[in-house]
Design a protein around this motif. Structure first.
Motif, PDB file in Angstrom:
ATOM      1  N   LYS A  22      38.248  30.588  45.250  1.00  0.00           N
ATOM      2  CA  LYS A  22      39.618  31.105  45.251  1.00  0.00           C
ATOM      3  C   LYS A  22      39.786  32.164  44.170  1.00  0.00           C
ATOM      4  CE  LYS A  22      41.785  26.774  46.650  1.00  0.00           C
ATOM      5  NZ  LYS A  22      42.638  25.682  46.155  1.00  0.00           N
ATOM      6  N   MET A  23      39.222  31.906  42.992  1.00  0.00           N
ATOM      7  CA  MET A  23      39.346  32.846  41.887  1.00  0.00           C
ATOM      8  C   MET A  23      38.621  34.156  42.199  1.00  0.00           C
ATOM      9  SD  MET A  23      38.959  30.618  38.473  1.00  0.00           S
ATOM     10  CE  MET A  23      39.917  29.148  38.214  1.00  0.00           C
ATOM     11  N   VAL A  24      37.458  34.072  42.827  1.00  0.00           N
ATOM     12  CA  VAL A  24      36.716  35.277  43.186  1.00  0.00           C
ATOM     13  C   VAL A  24      37.524  36.102  44.177  1.00  0.00           C
ATOM     14  CG1 VAL A  24      34.670  36.111  44.409  1.00  0.00           C
ATOM     15  CG2 VAL A  24      34.437  34.381  42.639  1.00  0.00           C
ATOM     16  N   ARG A  25      38.153  35.445  45.150  1.00  0.00           N
ATOM     17  CA  ARG A  25      38.980  36.170  46.115  1.00  0.00           C
ATOM     18  C   ARG A  25      40.148  36.858  45.418  1.00  0.00           C
ATOM     19  NH1 ARG A  25      40.471  31.851  49.603  1.00  0.00           N
ATOM     20  NH2 ARG A  25      38.633  30.667  49.178  1.00  0.00           N
ATOM     21  N   ALA A  26      40.768  36.167  44.478  1.00  0.00           N
ATOM     22  CA  ALA A  26      41.877  36.760  43.730  1.00  0.00           C
ATOM     23  C   ALA A  26      41.372  37.924  42.880  1.00  0.00           C
ATOM     24  CB  ALA A  26      42.544  35.707  42.845  1.00  0.00           C
ATOM     25  N   ASP A  27      40.193  37.778  42.284  1.00  0.00           N
ATOM     26  CA  ASP A  27      39.613  38.824  41.459  1.00  0.00           C
ATOM     27  C   ASP A  27      39.265  40.057  42.294  1.00  0.00           C
ATOM     28  OD1 ASP A  27      38.916  39.504  38.792  1.00  0.00           O
ATOM     29  OD2 ASP A  27      36.799  39.361  39.343  1.00  0.00           O
ATOM     30  N   GLU A  28      38.790  39.856  43.521  1.00  0.00           N
ATOM     31  CA  GLU A  28      38.470  40.987  44.401  1.00  0.00           C
ATOM     32  C   GLU A  28      39.724  41.793  44.711  1.00  0.00           C
ATOM     33  OE1 GLU A  28      36.531  39.145  47.713  1.00  0.00           O
ATOM     34  OE2 GLU A  28      34.634  38.928  46.637  1.00  0.00           O
ATOM     35  N   ALA A  29      40.832  41.129  44.962  1.00  0.00           N
ATOM     36  CA  ALA A  29      42.093  41.827  45.223  1.00  0.00           C
ATOM     37  C   ALA A  29      42.538  42.574  43.977  1.00  0.00           C
ATOM     38  CB  ALA A  29      43.162  40.839  45.664  1.00  0.00           C
ATOM     39  N   PHE A  30      42.342  41.974  42.829  1.00  0.00           N
ATOM     40  CA  PHE A  30      42.707  42.577  41.548  1.00  0.00           C
ATOM     41  C   PHE A  30      41.922  43.872  41.334  1.00  0.00           C
ATOM     42  CE2 PHE A  30      41.711  42.810  36.961  1.00  0.00           C
ATOM     43  CZ  PHE A  30      42.979  42.913  36.439  1.00  0.00           C
ATOM     44  N   ILE A  31      40.621  43.818  41.571  1.00  0.00           N
ATOM     45  CA  ILE A  31      39.759  44.968  41.338  1.00  0.00           C
ATOM     46  C   ILE A  31      40.072  46.109  42.302  1.00  0.00           C
ATOM     47  CG2 ILE A  31      37.351  45.746  41.493  1.00  0.00           C
ATOM     48  CD1 ILE A  31      36.574  43.087  40.190  1.00  0.00           C
ATOM     49  N   LYS A  32      40.560  45.793  43.490  1.00  0.00           N
ATOM     50  CA  LYS A  32      40.873  46.828  44.474  1.00  0.00           C
ATOM     51  C   LYS A  32      42.133  47.612  44.124  1.00  0.00           C
ATOM     52  CE  LYS A  32      38.521  44.666  48.328  1.00  0.00           C
ATOM     53  NZ  LYS A  32      38.655  43.978  49.589  1.00  0.00           N
ATOM     54  N   GLU A  33      42.911  47.132  43.165  1.00  0.00           N
ATOM     55  CA  GLU A  33      44.122  47.845  42.780  1.00  0.00           C
ATOM     56  C   GLU A  33      43.733  49.200  42.191  1.00  0.00           C
ATOM     57  OE1 GLU A  33      47.991  47.249  40.020  1.00  0.00           O
ATOM     58  OE2 GLU A  33      47.199  45.511  41.069  1.00  0.00           O
ATOM     59  N   GLU A  34      44.454  50.238  42.582  1.00  0.00           N
ATOM     60  CA  GLU A  34      44.102  51.613  42.232  1.00  0.00           C
ATOM     61  C   GLU A  34      43.987  51.839  40.724  1.00  0.00           C
ATOM     62  OE1 GLU A  34      45.830  56.128  42.891  1.00  0.00           O
ATOM     63  OE2 GLU A  34      46.701  54.475  44.013  1.00  0.00           O
ATOM     64  N   MET A  35      44.943  51.337  39.967  1.00  0.00           N
ATOM     65  CA  MET A  35      44.934  51.561  38.521  1.00  0.00           C
ATOM     66  C   MET A  35      43.745  50.855  37.867  1.00  0.00           C
ATOM     67  SD  MET A  35      46.960  53.234  36.333  1.00  0.00           S
ATOM     68  CE  MET A  35      48.641  53.158  36.879  1.00  0.00           C
ATOM     69  N   VAL A  36      43.395  49.686  38.364  1.00  0.00           N
ATOM     70  CA  VAL A  36      42.247  48.952  37.825  1.00  0.00           C
ATOM     71  C   VAL A  36      40.965  49.727  38.112  1.00  0.00           C
ATOM     72  CG1 VAL A  36      40.931  46.800  38.000  1.00  0.00           C
ATOM     73  CG2 VAL A  36      43.438  46.738  38.020  1.00  0.00           C
ATOM     74  N   THR A  37      40.844  50.225  39.327  1.00  0.00           N
ATOM     75  CA  THR A  37      39.677  51.027  39.699  1.00  0.00           C
ATOM     76  C   THR A  37      39.575  52.257  38.807  1.00  0.00           C
ATOM     77  OG1 THR A  37      39.857  50.264  41.979  1.00  0.00           O
ATOM     78  CG2 THR A  37      38.567  52.259  41.606  1.00  0.00           C
ATOM     79  N   TYR A  38      40.701  52.887  38.533  1.00  0.00           N
ATOM     80  CA  TYR A  38      40.710  54.069  37.662  1.00  0.00           C
ATOM     81  C   TYR A  38      40.145  53.718  36.276  1.00  0.00           C
ATOM     82  CZ  TYR A  38      42.231  57.840  34.666  1.00  0.00           C
ATOM     83  OH  TYR A  38      42.241  58.846  33.749  1.00  0.00           O
ATOM     84  N   ILE A  39      40.555  52.587  35.735  1.00  0.00           N
ATOM     85  CA  ILE A  39      40.089  52.185  34.399  1.00  0.00           C
ATOM     86  C   ILE A  39      38.586  51.939  34.407  1.00  0.00           C
ATOM     87  CG2 ILE A  39      40.215  50.367  32.633  1.00  0.00           C
ATOM     88  CD1 ILE A  39      42.527  52.423  32.638  1.00  0.00           C
ATOM     89  N   ASP A 138      43.240  38.650  32.744  1.00  0.00           N
ATOM     90  CA  ASP A 138      42.710  39.890  33.330  1.00  0.00           C
ATOM     91  C   ASP A 138      43.547  41.088  32.910  1.00  0.00           C
ATOM     92  OD1 ASP A 138      40.568  38.689  34.610  1.00  0.00           O
ATOM     93  OD2 ASP A 138      41.564  38.582  36.564  1.00  0.00           O
ATOM     94  N   TRP A 139      44.868  40.965  33.015  1.00  0.00           N
ATOM     95  CA  TRP A 139      45.745  42.077  32.639  1.00  0.00           C
ATOM     96  C   TRP A 139      45.648  42.365  31.146  1.00  0.00           C
ATOM     97  CZ3 TRP A 139      46.753  45.182  36.276  1.00  0.00           C
ATOM     98  CH2 TRP A 139      47.021  44.730  37.568  1.00  0.00           C
ATOM     99  N   GLU A 140      45.576  41.323  30.332  1.00  0.00           N
ATOM    100  CA  GLU A 140      45.453  41.530  28.893  1.00  0.00           C
ATOM    101  C   GLU A 140      44.112  42.171  28.541  1.00  0.00           C
ATOM    102  OE1 GLU A 140      46.336  37.675  27.224  1.00  0.00           O
ATOM    103  OE2 GLU A 140      48.500  38.042  27.337  1.00  0.00           O
ATOM    104  N   TYR A 141      43.057  41.789  29.244  1.00  0.00           N
ATOM    105  CA  TYR A 141      41.754  42.414  29.022  1.00  0.00           C
ATOM    106  C   TYR A 141      41.826  43.909  29.346  1.00  0.00           C
ATOM    107  CZ  TYR A 141      37.170  44.201  29.995  1.00  0.00           C
ATOM    108  OH  TYR A 141      36.073  45.013  30.028  1.00  0.00           O
ATOM    109  N   LEU A 142      42.467  44.240  30.458  1.00  0.00           N
ATOM    110  CA  LEU A 142      42.586  45.649  30.819  1.00  0.00           C
ATOM    111  C   LEU A 142      43.388  46.430  29.781  1.00  0.00           C
ATOM    112  CD1 LEU A 142      42.991  45.476  34.668  1.00  0.00           C
ATOM    113  CD2 LEU A 142      41.215  46.690  33.412  1.00  0.00           C
TER     114      LEU A 142
END
Length: 172
Positions: A22-39, A138-142
């Motif tokens: 479940k966490m991996v699936r949530a993390d995959e959605a997180f990584i696909k976010e445009e701003m995250v990809t930009y970072i 995750d957000w705090e790490y970013l």
């Protein structure tokens, strides 16, 4: 290891595997976010490109984008933290309610707490709280990574400015 211990260990491993999926699936959605990809792309660019080969205008442009991303991540981290806190509070409220329901002449408080904790654990609420904690982290790490990249760009620009000053003063 006894048969009962092996059974408990197997139950634990199965539960952990299911929750990690479940966490991996949530993390995959997180990584696909445009701003995250930009970072991630910017971090790779900063890592793979020598700083002396990047113009000041490019560093200023990227620094401006990173500053915007930092503000965005700060907002997302605050929302994730509030959501995690809400989940924790509601879990604790429900646990307290269950404890009071279980506490009577037949149940002592310790046994009521144990039953309430078991019921909470069986419901999957703890896993939901853990997922909210992961999202917040995750957000705090970013935010932290973005801040470090901004600091690197500021340091690079300051160094270049001081080099220009030294070069100009030597010519005079």
């Amino acid at each position: 290891m006894s048969a009962a211990s092996e059974r408990v260990q197997k139950m634990f491993e199965d539960a952990v595997k299911a929750n990690l999926k479940k966490m991996v699936r949530a993390d995959e959605a997180f990584i696909k976010e445009e701003m995250v990809t930009y970072i991630f792309n910017t971090a790779h660019w900063l890592f793979s490109t020598p700083a002396d080969q990047v113009g000041e205008d490019e560093l200023l442009r990227v620094g401006g984008h990173l500053t915007g991303a930092y503000a965005y991540f700060g907002n997302r981290a605050a929302m994730a933290r509030a959501e995690r806190d809400l989940y924790l509070q509601k879990r604790d409220d429900i646990k307290d309610q269950l404890i009071s329901e279980y506490t009577d002449d037949d149940y002592k408080v310790t046994k009521a707490r144990t039953e309430a904790s078991k019921e909470i654990a069986d419901s999957g609420i703890n896993e939901q709280v853990t997922e909210k904690e992961l999202t917040k982290n995750d957000w705090e790490y970013l935010m932290n990574a973005t801040d470090k990249m901004i600091s690197f760009i500021q340091t690079t620009l300051s160094y270049r400015k001081s080099e220009k000053f030294r070069s100009n003063s030597m010519q005079n």
